[in-house]
Enzyme design. Sequence first.
Site, short mmCIF file in Angstrom:
data_model
loop_
_atom_site.label_atom_id
_atom_site.label_comp_id
_atom_site.label_asym_id
_atom_site.label_seq_id
_atom_site.Cartn_x
_atom_site.Cartn_y
_atom_site.Cartn_z
N GLY A 16 -65.51 -7.34 7.05
CA GLY A 16 -64.99 -6.41 6.05
C GLY A 16 -64.01 -5.39 6.61
O GLY A 16 -63.87 -4.31 6.05
N SER A 17 -63.28 -5.74 7.68
CA SER A 17 -62.33 -4.76 8.21
C SER A 17 -61.19 -4.53 7.20
O SER A 17 -60.67 -3.42 7.10
CB SER A 17 -61.77 -5.21 9.56
OG SER A 17 -61.02 -6.38 9.44
N ASN A 18 -60.83 -5.56 6.46
CA ASN A 18 -59.80 -5.37 5.43
C ASN A 18 -60.33 -4.55 4.26
O ASN A 18 -59.60 -3.76 3.67
CB ASN A 18 -59.25 -6.72 4.96
CG ASN A 18 -58.35 -7.34 6.01
OD1 ASN A 18 -57.22 -6.90 6.19
ND2 ASN A 18 -58.86 -8.33 6.73
N ARG A 69 -81.03 -21.14 -1.10
CA ARG A 69 -81.21 -19.80 -1.63
C ARG A 69 -80.55 -19.66 -3.01
O ARG A 69 -81.16 -19.25 -3.96
CB ARG A 69 -80.63 -18.76 -0.67
CG ARG A 69 -81.73 -17.85 -0.15
CD ARG A 69 -81.22 -16.95 0.93
NE ARG A 69 -80.86 -17.69 2.13
CZ ARG A 69 -80.23 -17.16 3.16
NH1 ARG A 69 -79.89 -15.89 3.14
NH2 ARG A 69 -79.95 -17.87 4.22
N LEU A 100 -63.97 -21.69 -4.10
CA LEU A 100 -64.43 -21.42 -5.47
C LEU A 100 -63.98 -22.54 -6.41
O LEU A 100 -62.94 -23.16 -6.20
CB LEU A 100 -63.86 -20.08 -5.93
CG LEU A 100 -64.38 -18.87 -5.14
CD1 LEU A 100 -63.49 -17.66 -5.36
CD2 LEU A 100 -65.83 -18.55 -5.50
N ASN A 114 -55.83 -13.71 -2.57
CA ASN A 114 -56.55 -14.05 -1.34
C ASN A 114 -55.69 -13.70 -0.13
O ASN A 114 -54.47 -13.84 -0.16
CB ASN A 114 -56.87 -15.55 -1.33
CG ASN A 114 -57.63 -15.97 -0.09
OD1 ASN A 114 -58.59 -15.32 0.32
ND2 ASN A 114 -57.21 -17.07 0.52
N HIS A 116 -54.88 -14.80 3.58
CA HIS A 116 -55.04 -16.02 4.37
C HIS A 116 -54.34 -15.87 5.73
O HIS A 116 -53.17 -15.45 5.78
CB HIS A 116 -54.46 -17.22 3.61
CG HIS A 116 -54.64 -18.50 4.34
ND1 HIS A 116 -55.85 -19.16 4.38
CD2 HIS A 116 -53.79 -19.23 5.11
CE1 HIS A 116 -55.73 -20.24 5.12
NE2 HIS A 116 -54.49 -20.31 5.58
N SER A 143 -50.69 -14.27 4.99
CA SER A 143 -50.11 -14.31 3.65
C SER A 143 -51.11 -13.78 2.64
O SER A 143 -52.32 -13.96 2.80
CB SER A 143 -49.79 -15.76 3.23
OG SER A 143 -49.02 -16.43 4.20
N LEU A 151 -56.56 -25.16 -3.27
CA LEU A 151 -56.88 -24.29 -2.13
C LEU A 151 -55.63 -23.76 -1.42
O LEU A 151 -54.78 -24.55 -0.98
CB LEU A 151 -57.77 -25.05 -1.13
CG LEU A 151 -58.28 -24.23 0.04
CD1 LEU A 151 -59.33 -23.22 -0.41
CD2 LEU A 151 -58.83 -25.12 1.14
N ASP A 152 -55.54 -22.44 -1.33
CA ASP A 152 -54.47 -21.75 -0.58
C ASP A 152 -53.07 -22.16 -1.04
O ASP A 152 -52.12 -22.13 -0.24
CB ASP A 152 -54.62 -21.99 0.93
CG ASP A 152 -55.93 -21.44 1.48
OD1 ASP A 152 -56.42 -20.44 0.94
OD2 ASP A 152 -56.47 -22.02 2.44
N GLN A 178 -55.01 -10.14 12.55
CA GLN A 178 -55.82 -9.20 11.78
C GLN A 178 -55.16 -7.81 11.72
O GLN A 178 -55.20 -7.13 10.70
CB GLN A 178 -57.22 -9.10 12.36
CG GLN A 178 -58.20 -8.54 11.31
CD GLN A 178 -59.64 -8.74 11.68
OE1 GLN A 178 -60.01 -8.48 12.81
NE2 GLN A 178 -60.44 -9.20 10.74
N GLU A 181 -52.78 -8.03 9.06
CA GLU A 181 -53.47 -8.01 7.75
C GLU A 181 -53.75 -6.58 7.30
O GLU A 181 -53.63 -6.26 6.13
CB GLU A 181 -54.78 -8.79 7.82
CG GLU A 181 -54.61 -10.28 8.00
CD GLU A 181 -55.93 -11.00 8.18
OE1 GLU A 181 -55.91 -12.23 8.23
OE2 GLU A 181 -56.97 -10.35 8.28
C1 GRF Z 1 -59.34 -12.26 7.87
O1 GRF Z 1 -58.82 -12.55 9.11
C2 GRF Z 1 -58.76 -13.16 6.80
O2 GRF Z 1 -57.52 -13.66 7.11
C3 GRF Z 1 -59.74 -14.28 6.72
O3 GRF Z 1 -60.98 -13.67 7.00
C4 GRF Z 1 -60.80 -12.53 7.81
C5 GRF Z 1 -61.54 -11.39 7.23
O4 GRF Z 1 -61.71 -10.34 8.09
N1 GRF Z 1 -59.65 -14.93 5.44
P1 GRF Z 1 -62.50 -9.05 7.62
O5 GRF Z 1 -63.84 -9.51 7.06
O6 GRF Z 1 -61.68 -8.34 6.60
O7 GRF Z 1 -62.70 -8.23 8.87
#
Ligand code: GRF
Length: 222
Positions: A16-18, A69, A100, A114, A116, A143, A151-152, A178, A181
Amino acid sequence: MSQKPLKIAVLVSGSGSNLQVMIDAMKSGNLAIDIVGVISNREDAYAIIRAKDAGIPVSVLSHVPNGRRMGINTFEKYALQQIQDWSPDLVVLAGFMRVLSAQFINNMPCTMINLHPSLLPYYKGLDTHQRVLRSGDKYHGCSIHVVTPKLDAGQVLTQAWLAVDVLDTPKSLAKRVQTLEHRLVPYTLDMMIKKVIDIDTIRVGRMNGMIPLPLKFWMDNE
Ligand code: GRF
């Protein structure tokens, strides 16, 4: 005049860094966004802690591939209900690692995008950094695209580029991508807030021809 914030729901599976970048931009007031909720399909995702720490509602809909689950269909049913309840303007898949169904995507009440880790249309799917290195590509990046049942393959909205170094490994590329991103996500949301990218128009796939897309290219050493 104060602007109504863009309501965003975020789907995550991992660190979840983004998501954190979006939380920080919201809290600092740098972006007029309101993260109305986070859905995780993994109960061990660190993204859950980030969201809870920020006081954002979290829905953990944990499912495993063998469906013991919660099967993907059940996941999608509850996820869609939850998204409808939150009523966001936009859904962001930020490190959401499940494919999905077309039904789920088509029933989404708003645009879904998304993040990617490749320069789409190249390297759809997984292991993008390894594949870029194996091919000896000079450039790589990330992207943000509209999610469609293929997909993508939905309209690419924005991209960030880097030059691959001879010393790069899959690990170093993952880290460098990242970092890109973390710039591309707020940049793209800002373009949506400013209506340079019109989220309603991209939903129905009429963006091409209005402005040339992808919107922005840059190198990581700029
Ligand atoms: C990102 O590198 C994204 O491109 C990929 O998953 C990663 C997610 O990183 N789809 P984070 O969970 O946001 O740290």
